[in-house]
Design a protein around this motif. Structure first.
Motif, PDB file in Angstrom:
ATOM      1  N   THR A   1       0.844  -1.188   0.000  1.00 25.52           N
ATOM      2  CA  THR A   1       0.000   0.000   0.000  1.00 25.52           C
ATOM      3  C   THR A   1       0.882   1.241   0.000  1.00 25.52           C
TER       4      THR A   1
ATOM      5  N   ALA B   1      -3.635   4.552  -2.148  1.00 32.39           N
ATOM      6  CA  ALA B   1      -4.638   5.240  -1.335  1.00 32.39           C
ATOM      7  C   ALA B   1      -4.178   6.660  -1.031  1.00 32.39           C
TER       8      ALA B   1
ATOM      9  N   VAL C   1      -9.285   5.465  -4.098  1.00 31.74           N
ATOM     10  CA  VAL C   1      -8.395   4.322  -3.902  1.00 31.74           C
ATOM     11  C   VAL C   1      -8.361   3.503  -5.190  1.00 31.74           C
TER      12      VAL C   1
END
Length: 132
Positions: free
Chosen positions: A69, A117, A123
């Protein structure tokens, strides 16, 4: 006489942000993969070799999944953060998970999920199935 405890260092806000971002990415990845019909068997499984973010079942296939991420692409897209060495380590971790759980699936594969994100933005999720 007991010695006073050394003052603890203040929490690192950058590290805490990264932990929160990583946890959020794992939740979003699990939600995405279960929407595809996979079943989560384990999350954040650890052993002395490392950690598996998600272990899932996709029909008869056991899936070892790494989630990367990032909040921006300044240092590249999330999936660019997984190299051959990390993929090999995921395979070793998968073998350890199988032994620890006395599990004998028909097949096993390694998937990657990249979560972008950005703060205040939409996202994006990218899923690479069966990396080699």
């Amino acid at each position: 006489m007991a010695r006073p405890l050394a003052p603890s260092s203040p929490p690192d806000p950058t590290a805490e942000h990264k932990r929160r971002l990583g946890r959020r990415g794992e939740v979003l990845a699990a939600r995405h993969l279960t929407a595809l019909g996979m079943v989560v068997l384990d999350r954040n499984w650890r052993c002395d070799v490392g950690e598996i973010d998600l272990v899932l079942r996709d029909g008869p296939v056991l899936v070892i999944c790494e989630v990367k991420t990032r909040s921006s692409t300044t240092y590249g897209a999330p999936l660019e953060g997984v190299d051959r060495r990390k993929a090999d380590r995921l395979r070793r971790l998968g073998a350890r998970w199988l032994r620890a759980h006395d599990c004998h699936p028909e097949d096993i594969r390694v998937d990657l999920v990249g979560v972008l994100a950005p703060r205040g933005g939409p996202v994006e999720i990218e899923h690479a199935s069966g990396i080699s």
